[in-house]
Design a protein around this motif. Structure first.
Motif, PDB file in Angstrom:
ATOM      1  N   SER A   1       0.817  -1.215   0.000  1.00 47.46           N
ATOM      2  CA  SER A   1       0.000   0.000   0.000  1.00 47.46           C
ATOM      3  C   SER A   1       0.849   1.263   0.000  1.00 47.46           C
ATOM      4  N   LYS A   2       2.054   1.173   0.580  1.00 49.05           N
ATOM      5  CA  LYS A   2       2.961   2.331   0.571  1.00 49.05           C
ATOM      6  C   LYS A   2       3.746   2.418  -0.732  1.00 49.05           C
TER       7      LYS A   2
ATOM      8  N   THR B   1       0.883   4.024  -4.462  1.00 51.98           N
ATOM      9  CA  THR B   1      -0.021   5.021  -3.857  1.00 51.98           C
ATOM     10  C   THR B   1      -1.100   5.488  -4.820  1.00 51.98           C
TER      11      THR B   1
ATOM     12  N   SER C   1      -4.494   5.489  -6.716  1.00 55.52           N
ATOM     13  CA  SER C   1      -5.815   4.965  -6.385  1.00 55.52           C
ATOM     14  C   SER C   1      -6.545   4.519  -7.648  1.00 55.52           C
TER      15      SER C   1
END
Length: 258
Positions: free
Chosen positions: A153-154, A157, A159
């Motif tokens: 998730s890091k 980034t 979306s």
């Protein structure tokens, strides 16, 4: 005509009322009139008559008790389920690694037991095998997936659909091949068969990877696209049970000697 006019204009005498009949008819009718009951106003039945009498019986019917008990049981089960979900989410916040590790261990245990009973048709459970499979879920699967999803998730980034596709490609084509190989190697070693690690990987690693892609690629796209990072391991656990059955079967399949 003139002599008759005064007679027409003269006032007529008012006839007096007839006297009441006397004699036999009076004596017979008087007792009848006296004995005749005076009609009284009929009060309406309160509550609707028969319906009102049936309502208490309907309320006391065994069917109503069964329905009430079933409804109460369903409500109690729903309340307990909501309490468990709230407790689990709180545990994810306070102790994320431990919660995911225990969850993965339970799913690994369930997957291996299903594999032994439903697929292998084992006459007797191999508890040592189940213990080792459960142990890897506790110390390897849960903690590793927590760290990997957090790092993923890091790392990505972006979306939306492009971010979900990027995470999916990294997860399935970089992480999964390595993780399946490590899991099988550790499991065979812990079960006391280290000499079979290389033959096992040669025989089962690629077919396990293909099965992994068939099961996980559609689900993980939805998981990365819709589910928050904190809940992604929890969401994956719903599919993990089926995957653990497949993985247990592949990991414990007899190695064919070349």
């Amino acid at each position: 005509m003139a002599s008759a006019l005064p007679l027409l204009l003269a006032p007529r005498p008012i006839a007096s009322p007839r006297p009441a009949p006397t004699g036999r008819f009076l004596s017979l009718s008087a007792p009848l009139l006296a004995a005749a009951p005076v009609p009284t106003a009929v009060e309406p039945r309160k509550g609707g008559g028969r319906l009102a009498r049936l309502q208490p019986l309907h309320a006391a019917s065994p069917c109503n008790y069964v329905v009430a008990a079933a409804t109460g049981g369903a409500e109690a089960a729903r309340a307990k389920c909501l309490q468990f979900v709230a407790w689990y989410l709180l545990s994810l916040d306070k102790h994320p690694v431990a919660t995911k590790a225990v969850t993965s261990a339970l799913l690994n245990m369930a997957g291996d037991l299903i594999c032994q009973l439903a697929i292998d048709k084992a006459p007797k459970l191999d508890l040592k095998r189940t213990f080792m499979f459960t142990l890897l879920g506790l110390v390897l699967v849960g903690p590793t997936l927590h760290i990997w999803y957090l790092y993923l998730s890091k790392l990505v980034t972006v979306s939306g659909a492009s971010g979900a596709i990027s995470r999916l490609l990294l997860d399935q084509f970089i992480f999964s091949p390595v993780f399946i190989g490590v899991f099988m190697s550790l499991l065979v070693t812990l079960e006391g068969r280290p000499s079979l690690v290389v033959p096992k990987l040669k025989q089962e690693w690629f077919s396990s990877l293909i099965a992994n892609w068939q099961l996980w690629i559609p689900f993980q796209f939805l998981n990365f696209y819709f589910v928050p990072q904190k809940l992604q391991v929890l969401a994956a656990n719903f599919v993990a049970l089926a995957w653990n059955v497949i993985l247990s079967y592949k990991a414990h399949k007899e190695v064919i000697a070349e």
